[in-house]
Design a protein around this motif. Structure first.
Motif, PDB file in Angstrom:
ATOM      1  N   HIS A 129     -16.922  36.743  21.616  1.00  0.00           N
ATOM      2  CA  HIS A 129     -16.211  35.878  22.593  1.00  0.00           C
ATOM      3  C   HIS A 129     -15.000  35.188  21.839  1.00  0.00           C
ATOM      4  N   PRO A 130     -14.383  34.981  22.486  1.00  0.00           N
ATOM      5  CA  PRO A 130     -12.855  34.245  22.008  1.00  0.00           C
ATOM      6  C   PRO A 130     -13.313  33.087  21.480  1.00  0.00           C
ATOM      7  N   GLY A 162     -10.603  27.449  22.320  1.00  0.00           N
ATOM      8  CA  GLY A 162      -9.136  27.358  22.424  1.00  0.00           C
ATOM      9  C   GLY A 162      -8.196  28.689  22.584  1.00  0.00           C
ATOM     10  N   ILE A 163      -8.895  29.484  22.316  1.00  0.00           N
ATOM     11  CA  ILE A 163      -8.282  30.944  22.062  1.00  0.00           C
ATOM     12  C   ILE A 163      -8.207  31.541  23.638  1.00  0.00           C
ATOM     13  N   SER A 164      -7.004  32.153  23.861  1.00  0.00           N
ATOM     14  CA  SER A 164      -6.761  32.686  25.137  1.00  0.00           C
ATOM     15  C   SER A 164      -7.342  34.226  25.149  1.00  0.00           C
ATOM     16  N   GLY A 165      -7.644  34.500  26.334  1.00  0.00           N
ATOM     17  CA  GLY A 165      -8.028  35.893  26.531  1.00  0.00           C
ATOM     18  C   GLY A 165      -7.057  36.996  26.140  1.00  0.00           C
ATOM     19  N   ILE A 174     -11.099  34.109  16.041  1.00  0.00           N
ATOM     20  CA  ILE A 174     -10.277  34.452  17.360  1.00  0.00           C
ATOM     21  C   ILE A 174     -10.782  35.135  18.333  1.00  0.00           C
ATOM     22  N   SER A 175     -11.551  36.168  18.101  1.00  0.00           N
ATOM     23  CA  SER A 175     -12.038  37.251  18.873  1.00  0.00           C
ATOM     24  C   SER A 175     -13.562  37.625  18.756  1.00  0.00           C
ATOM     25  N   GLY A 176     -14.183  36.878  17.751  1.00  0.00           N
ATOM     26  CA  GLY A 176     -15.656  37.581  17.189  1.00  0.00           C
ATOM     27  C   GLY A 176     -15.480  38.779  16.647  1.00  0.00           C
ATOM     28  N   ALA A 177     -14.374  39.483  16.444  1.00  0.00           N
ATOM     29  CA  ALA A 177     -14.099  40.707  15.683  1.00  0.00           C
ATOM     30  C   ALA A 177     -15.501  41.647  16.004  1.00  0.00           C
ATOM     31  N   ILE A 235     -15.595  40.228  29.549  1.00  0.00           N
ATOM     32  CA  ILE A 235     -16.015  41.534  29.242  1.00  0.00           C
ATOM     33  C   ILE A 235     -14.625  42.475  29.188  1.00  0.00           C
ATOM     34  N   TRP A 236     -13.763  42.365  29.828  1.00  0.00           N
ATOM     35  CA  TRP A 236     -12.310  43.343  29.828  1.00  0.00           C
ATOM     36  C   TRP A 236     -12.042  43.454  28.589  1.00  0.00           C
ATOM     37  N   ILE A 237     -12.120  42.205  27.593  1.00  0.00           N
ATOM     38  CA  ILE A 237     -11.345  42.226  26.113  1.00  0.00           C
ATOM     39  C   ILE A 237     -12.266  43.329  25.559  1.00  0.00           C
ATOM     40  N   TYR A 238     -13.411  43.288  25.626  1.00  0.00           N
ATOM     41  CA  TYR A 238     -14.317  43.983  24.571  1.00  0.00           C
ATOM     42  C   TYR A 238     -14.392  45.570  25.144  1.00  0.00           C
ATOM     43  N   ILE A 239     -14.127  45.775  26.252  1.00  0.00           N
ATOM     44  CA  ILE A 239     -14.217  47.202  26.926  1.00  0.00           C
ATOM     45  C   ILE A 239     -12.938  47.961  26.516  1.00  0.00           C
ATOM     46  N   GLY A 240     -11.933  47.412  27.175  1.00  0.00           N
ATOM     47  CA  GLY A 240     -10.625  48.060  27.122  1.00  0.00           C
ATOM     48  C   GLY A 240      -9.887  48.212  25.604  1.00  0.00           C
ATOM     49  N   ASP A 241      -9.934  47.026  24.919  1.00  0.00           N
ATOM     50  CA  ASP A 241      -9.009  46.856  23.773  1.00  0.00           C
ATOM     51  C   ASP A 241      -9.456  47.627  22.646  1.00  0.00           C
ATOM     52  N   PRO A 242     -10.660  47.928  22.528  1.00  0.00           N
ATOM     53  CA  PRO A 242     -11.194  48.734  21.429  1.00  0.00           C
ATOM     54  C   PRO A 242     -10.823  50.151  21.416  1.00  0.00           C
ATOM     55  N   PHE A 243     -10.622  50.633  22.843  1.00  0.00           N
ATOM     56  CA  PHE A 243     -10.290  52.137  23.030  1.00  0.00           C
ATOM     57  C   PHE A 243      -8.893  52.301  22.886  1.00  0.00           C
TER      58      PHE A 243
END
Length: 219
Positions: free
Chosen positions: A99-100, A103-106, A156-159, A179-187
């Motif tokens: 998770h972020p 204070g870190i934005s999505g 920042i993001s939990g890497a 959930i959108w951060i960790y599904i879409g951006d790795p791909f």
């Protein structure tokens, strides 16, 4: 194993088990290296849907096997998350999901996951094309990359860099905010890595196919 280790060290880090920051990321790097060392010759030891997606885009891994691998990766991650949920409960399990940071934005966390996965997949693809680094010898490079990404950007993001690793504890704990951060951006990061790797190395090679499938799978 990688997902179980990642969830476990994050749960311990955010609770009163006194796991320090260095141990948190070294544990994940060591787990990645161990899995690659143990299973690379059998299956390629992907353990991450973004990596499998990258090999498919690189045209060294068939679509049918890509689907099977991704399903298996998510199933394994769900099993690991379920075991932790049985031990600690769903509320504590939520701490094991990436998770972020405070204070870190999505948006920033998503950009971070994109860059980290780009780096990880590019390292994997570059080692895959080197005959001397295929399989067990790639374990150190990938393990160090996983650990280094955590040291650099964990707050920042939990890497995560792994959709299955984060989606599983999110689903079982009912925490879907990011959930959108960790599904879409790795791909997307994997897609960018394949593009850059193609510019550097040209077309796919037999060595890459052997690394993606494992020596037994490519024989």
């Amino acid at each position: 194993m990688i997902t179980a280790a990642a969830i476990g060290v994050d749960v311990f880090y955010f609770t009163e088990h006194h796991i320090d920051y260095s141990s948190r990321w070294l544990a994940r790097g060591f787990a990645a290296a161990a899995v690659i060392y143990a299973f690379s010759e059998i299956s390629g030891a992907h353990a991450d849907p973004a990596v499998t997606f990258g090999f498919w885009l690189r045209r060294v891994f068939p679509l049918r096997m890509t689907i099977v691998y991704v399903i298996s990766q998510f199933a394994g991650a769900l099993l690991a998350a379920l075991l932790w949920a049985l031990v600690d409960g769903p509320a504590i399990l939520a701490l094991g999901a990436s998770h972020p940071g405070p204070g870190i934005s999505g948006t920033l966390a998503a950009a971070c996951e994109f860059v980290l996965t780009f780096v990880l997949v590019l390292v994997i693809l570059m080692t895959a094309q080197e005959q001397a680094a295929i399989g067990k010898q790639a374990a150190l490079a990938v393990g160090f990359t996983v650990a280094a990404c955590g040291f650099a950007a964990g707050p920042i993001s939990g890497a995560s860099m792994n959709p299955a690793r984060t989606l599983a504890p999110q689903l079982l704990s009912g925490q879907f905010q990011n959930i959108w951060i960790y599904i879409g951006d790795p791909f997307l990061g994997a897609l960018a890595a394949v593009g850059v790797h193609g510019l550097i190395s040209g077309g796919p090679s037999r060595a890459e196919e052997r690394a993606a499938r494992g020596k037994r799978g490519a024989s």
